[in-house]
Enzyme design. Structure first.
Site, short mmCIF file in Angstrom:
data_model
loop_
_atom_site.label_atom_id
_atom_site.label_comp_id
_atom_site.label_asym_id
_atom_site.label_seq_id
_atom_site.Cartn_x
_atom_site.Cartn_y
_atom_site.Cartn_z
N TRP A 127 39.34 39.99 19.24
CA TRP A 127 40.32 40.98 19.71
C TRP A 127 41.44 41.05 18.68
O TRP A 127 42.07 40.04 18.37
CB TRP A 127 40.86 40.54 21.07
CG TRP A 127 41.86 41.45 21.69
CD1 TRP A 127 41.79 42.81 21.78
CD2 TRP A 127 43.08 41.06 22.34
NE1 TRP A 127 42.89 43.29 22.45
CE2 TRP A 127 43.70 42.24 22.80
CE3 TRP A 127 43.70 39.84 22.58
CZ2 TRP A 127 44.90 42.23 23.48
CZ3 TRP A 127 44.89 39.81 23.25
CH2 TRP A 127 45.49 41.00 23.70
N ASP A 209 40.04 31.69 25.87
CA ASP A 209 40.62 32.93 26.37
C ASP A 209 39.65 33.57 27.36
O ASP A 209 38.56 34.00 26.99
CB ASP A 209 40.89 33.88 25.20
CG ASP A 209 41.63 35.14 25.63
OD1 ASP A 209 41.98 35.26 26.82
OD2 ASP A 209 41.85 36.02 24.77
N ALA A 211 39.46 36.62 29.51
CA ALA A 211 39.98 37.94 29.89
C ALA A 211 39.04 38.67 30.84
O ALA A 211 39.44 39.64 31.48
CB ALA A 211 40.22 38.79 28.64
N LYS A 244 41.29 42.58 34.69
CA LYS A 244 40.00 43.24 34.90
C LYS A 244 39.35 42.86 36.21
O LYS A 244 38.93 43.72 36.99
CB LYS A 244 39.05 42.92 33.74
CG LYS A 244 39.26 43.76 32.49
CD LYS A 244 40.47 43.32 31.71
CE LYS A 244 40.62 44.11 30.42
NZ LYS A 244 41.81 43.69 29.66
#
Length: 395
Positions: A127, A209, A211, A244
């Site tokens: 990212w 991470d 996400a 999300k």
């Protein structure tokens, strides 16, 4: 004092969003920003979230601050979601943060406080915001390790370990917990386990991470790799986003977690997370985290949420399969089969700048540089248009 400032470099994805908004073609397809959309192109509020908000509205009797590390019960629930219901929370320290990005920033500041000369190792690709958020933005050095083979669409695991062998003790290795952004290709459980042994032997610190928890193979399945790694690691960091999987994008809900084999060390780390928060934004926002906590502490709401998340995940994986099948039909090859085999919101099509421009100019299709597309933003009714355009610009 501001007269010498030059215009900042515009984030490529944010700039692309502006182009999408300015495009008046009715048949445009926006596959840029990582956000879930339904078949009508909407990002709906989840039923569990709406119900939790109603309950909060009826019961909340104050708007006082929640403290520097945020909602204590939210932090506990997020930690159990990552480590399991039976996790020993005395070996963890956690702080609610403004989104997953806020959690990453808290943890990178913790690293800077503990060891300012540590290097942060990021996957290639990753990212884009990882570089500034975890590196230049906090003053830490950044190196990259190879992760993805564009030809085979597989993880370059041996090359990854070879590169990380050059890392020094206490360097930070950033790993995508599941649904790797932008490739959609994750490590196997065996690779996670091997990497855990390797990182432990080298004395490195993993920062995982998360996400897209729940958008891969399932809530329990998506954490198996991380849990295999953590068995070998004395100290690790986890950044979790609720944007999300709970659909609370604008409410900015995240959690920074430190896991240790030393309860006192975990407590000290949590104290520093609070101190760091105090000097950056003082107190985190409450509403979104309170919603998530309400859902996770209520069996009925948890059931509704899991069912909704399962439906969303199934829709995304179904779109992958249909898109891949349509491309196979149009090309008579298995060139694009990898799309169906990857997981999460994104897949990386490996397009050059000319191909991306042709998609945009000739077909009103917007994708990120390199050909990253947000599969979760695609509608079934637009699969054929997208597939035909892709075949045309790559032929």
């Amino acid at each position: 004092m501001f007269q010498n400032l030059q215009p900042p470099t515009v984030d490529a994805i944010i700039a692309l969003m502006a182009k999408v908004n300015a495009d008046e073609r009715a048949d445009k397809i926006d596959l840029s920003v990582g956000i879930y959309k339904d078949e009508e192109g909407r990002t709906p509020v989840m039923k569990a979230v709406s119900e939790a908000e109603d309950r909060l509205h009826a019961s909340q009797d104050t708007k006082k601050y929640v403290g520097m590390t945020g909602d204590v019960e939210f932090n506990k629930e997020m930690t159990k979601l990552m480590l399991g219901a039976d996790a020993d929370l005395s070996l963890t320290g956690a702080a609610q943060a403004p989104g997953g990005s806020g959690a990453l920033r808290l943890l990178s500041e913790l690293v800077k406080t503990a060891k300012a000369d540590a290097t942060v190792w990021l996957s290639d690709p990753t990212w884009p915001n990882h570089h500034s958020l975890l590196g230049s933005g906090v003053g830490l050095a950044v190196e990259v390790y190879p992760y993805f083979d564009y030809d085979t669409q597989n993880v370059r695991f041996d090359d990854m370990c070879a590169a990380l062998s050059k890392a020094k003790k206490d360097d930070v290795v950033v790993l995508h917990g599941c649904c790797h952004n932008p490739t959609g290709r994750d490590m196997s459980i065996e690779q996670w386990d091997t990497l855990g042994k390797f990182i432990s032997e080298k004395g490195l610190i993993p920062l995982i991470d998360f996400a897209y928890l729940g958008f891969g193979d399932g809530l329990d399945e998506d954490v198996l790799g991380m849990q295999a790694l953590l068995k070998h690691i004395p100290t690790a960091m986890i950044a979790v986003s609720c944007s999300k999987n709970f659909g609370v994008y604008r409410d900015r809900v995240g959690c920074a977690i430190v896991v240790s084999d030393d309860a006192e060390l975990a407590k000290v780390c949590q104290g520093h997370l609070g101190a760091i928060a105090r000097r950056i934004y003082s107190m985190p926002p409450d509403h979104g985290a309170a919603v998530v906590r309400t859902i996770l502490q209520d069996a009925e709401l948890t059931k509704i949420w899991k069912e909704e998340l399962t439906e969303m995940r199934g829709r995304v994986n179904g779109l992958r399969e249909e898109f891949s099948a349509k491309l196979r039909e149009l090309t008579g090859t298995n060139k694009w089969d990898f799309i169906a085999n990857q997981r999460g919101m994104f897949t990386l099509l490996g397009l050059n700048d000319d191909e991306i421009a042709a998609l945009r100019d000739d077909h009103a299709i917007y994708v990120v540089k390199g050909g990253r597309i947000n599969v979760a933003g695609l509608q079934q009714s637009k699969i054929e248009k997208l597939a035909k355009a892709l075949v045309e610009v790559t032929s």
